[in-house]
Design a protein around this motif. Structure first.
Motif, PDB file in Angstrom:
ATOM      1  N   LEU A 131       0.829  -1.207   0.000  1.00  0.00           N
ATOM      2  CA  LEU A 131       0.000   0.000   0.000  1.00  0.00           C
ATOM      3  C   LEU A 131       0.857   1.248   0.000  1.00  0.00           C
ATOM      4  CD1 LEU A 131      -2.667  -1.018   2.660  1.00  0.00           C
ATOM      5  CD2 LEU A 131      -2.868  -1.130   0.186  1.00  0.00           C
ATOM      6  N   ALA A 132       1.871   1.272   0.871  1.00  0.00           N
ATOM      7  CA  ALA A 132       2.730   2.451   0.970  1.00  0.00           C
ATOM      8  C   ALA A 132       3.448   2.703  -0.349  1.00  0.00           C
ATOM      9  CB  ALA A 132       3.736   2.273   2.102  1.00  0.00           C
ATOM     10  N   GLY A 133       3.889   1.641  -0.992  1.00  0.00           N
ATOM     11  CA  GLY A 133       4.557   1.804  -2.284  1.00  0.00           C
ATOM     12  C   GLY A 133       3.642   2.411  -3.316  1.00  0.00           C
ATOM     13  N   GLY A 134       2.404   1.969  -3.331  1.00  0.00           N
ATOM     14  CA  GLY A 134       1.441   2.519  -4.276  1.00  0.00           C
ATOM     15  C   GLY A 134       1.132   3.982  -4.019  1.00  0.00           C
ATOM     16  N   TRP A 135       1.184   4.383  -2.761  1.00  0.00           N
ATOM     17  CA  TRP A 135       0.882   5.764  -2.412  1.00  0.00           C
ATOM     18  C   TRP A 135       2.086   6.681  -2.544  1.00  0.00           C
ATOM     19  CZ3 TRP A 135      -1.648   3.601   2.545  1.00  0.00           C
ATOM     20  CH2 TRP A 135      -2.972   3.224   2.271  1.00  0.00           C
ATOM     21  N   LEU A 136       3.265   6.195  -2.207  1.00  0.00           N
ATOM     22  CA  LEU A 136       4.435   7.065  -2.109  1.00  0.00           C
ATOM     23  C   LEU A 136       5.345   7.048  -3.337  1.00  0.00           C
ATOM     24  CD1 LEU A 136       5.308   6.358   1.615  1.00  0.00           C
ATOM     25  CD2 LEU A 136       4.408   8.483   0.667  1.00  0.00           C
ATOM     26  N   VAL A 137       5.358   5.957  -4.075  1.00  0.00           N
ATOM     27  CA  VAL A 137       6.214   5.887  -5.264  1.00  0.00           C
ATOM     28  C   VAL A 137       5.379   6.383  -6.444  1.00  0.00           C
ATOM     29  CG1 VAL A 137       7.623   4.395  -6.716  1.00  0.00           C
ATOM     30  CG2 VAL A 137       7.510   3.988  -4.255  1.00  0.00           C
ATOM     31  N   THR A 138       5.457   7.683  -6.657  1.00  0.00           N
ATOM     32  CA  THR A 138       4.577   8.335  -7.629  1.00  0.00           C
ATOM     33  C   THR A 138       5.296   8.809  -8.881  1.00  0.00           C
ATOM     34  OG1 THR A 138       4.898  10.415  -6.458  1.00  0.00           O
ATOM     35  CG2 THR A 138       2.962   9.096  -5.849  1.00  0.00           C
ATOM     36  N   ALA A 139       6.601   8.579  -8.958  1.00  0.00           N
ATOM     37  CA  ALA A 139       7.371   9.038 -10.116  1.00  0.00           C
ATOM     38  C   ALA A 139       8.513   8.059 -10.368  1.00  0.00           C
ATOM     39  CB  ALA A 139       7.919  10.440  -9.855  1.00  0.00           C
ATOM     40  N   PRO A 140       9.011   8.012 -11.590  1.00  0.00           N
ATOM     41  CA  PRO A 140      10.116   7.087 -11.889  1.00  0.00           C
ATOM     42  C   PRO A 140      11.349   7.313 -11.023  1.00  0.00           C
ATOM     43  CG  PRO A 140       9.146   7.897 -13.924  1.00  0.00           C
ATOM     44  CD  PRO A 140       8.512   8.674 -12.806  1.00  0.00           C
ATOM     45  N   ASN A 141      11.660   8.564 -10.684  1.00  0.00           N
ATOM     46  CA  ASN A 141      12.837   8.800  -9.840  1.00  0.00           C
ATOM     47  C   ASN A 141      12.626   8.261  -8.427  1.00  0.00           C
ATOM     48  OD1 ASN A 141      10.954  10.829  -9.212  1.00  0.00           O
ATOM     49  ND2 ASN A 141      12.552  12.282  -8.647  1.00  0.00           N
ATOM     50  N   ARG A 142      11.405   8.266  -7.954  1.00  0.00           N
ATOM     51  CA  ARG A 142      11.133   7.679  -6.637  1.00  0.00           C
ATOM     52  C   ARG A 142      11.268   6.159  -6.683  1.00  0.00           C
ATOM     53  NH1 ARG A 142       6.711  10.653  -2.922  1.00  0.00           N
ATOM     54  NH2 ARG A 142       7.916  12.550  -2.614  1.00  0.00           N
ATOM     55  N   LEU A 143      10.816   5.568  -7.775  1.00  0.00           N
ATOM     56  CA  LEU A 143      10.979   4.125  -7.930  1.00  0.00           C
ATOM     57  C   LEU A 143      12.463   3.771  -7.953  1.00  0.00           C
ATOM     58  CD1 LEU A 143       9.831   1.305  -8.407  1.00  0.00           C
ATOM     59  CD2 LEU A 143       9.787   1.836 -10.849  1.00  0.00           C
ATOM     60  N   ALA A 144      13.241   4.550  -8.672  1.00  0.00           N
ATOM     61  CA  ALA A 144      14.689   4.311  -8.725  1.00  0.00           C
ATOM     62  C   ALA A 144      15.318   4.460  -7.346  1.00  0.00           C
ATOM     63  CB  ALA A 144      15.339   5.271  -9.720  1.00  0.00           C
TER      64      ALA A 144
END
Length: 129
Positions: free
Chosen positions: A93-106
């Motif tokens: 859930l937190a990943g879906g809410w907080l990882v909102t851009a490719p740089n955050r995923l990286a």
């Protein structure tokens, strides 16, 4: 703490949780919990809703089922303390809410890779065979 800063701090805690997940489960869980609390407080302060993907609803259903079965099961005294381990699933859930851009995923993937590399290095140094 400003609203934008609180969301950023929640993301930093989430990335740190990914880093520590490989070698310090209690610290990883603590940072994940802090991340979720900061995110929820940020959403309440902004008066913004929280949306859930279908997998989020499945997680909540699983969580309800697991808590119910554990609390009303055969040996709740042994099972209830283990419920804190379910917090790791909240990372979905937190990943879906907080990882909102490719740089955050990286950033999150890099933090997890760095934590895993640290565990590998420690293993190679302390127990090479």
């Amino acid at each position: 703490m400003s609203k934008q800063t609180m969301e950023q701090t929640a993301f930093i805690c989430f990335a740190a949780s990914a880093f520590f997940a490989g070698f310090s489960l209690p610290l990883g869980r603590l940072l994940l919990a802090v991340s979720l609390v900061l995110f929820v407080v940020d959403r309440v302060r902004r008066r913004a809703g929280v949306t859930l993907a279908p997998c989020g609803w499945l997680y909540l259903a699983f969580l309800g089922w697991a808590v119910g079965v554990t609390v009303f099961g055969i040996d709740p005294h042994r099972g209830v303390p283990c419920l804190t381990k379910l917090l790791w699933f909240a990372g979905v859930l937190a990943g879906g809410w907080l990882v909102t851009a490719p740089n955050r995923l990286a950033t999150v993937l890099g933090a997890y890779a760095a934590g895993t590399a640290l565990v590998a290095l420690r293993t190679v140094v302390l127990a090479p065979w």
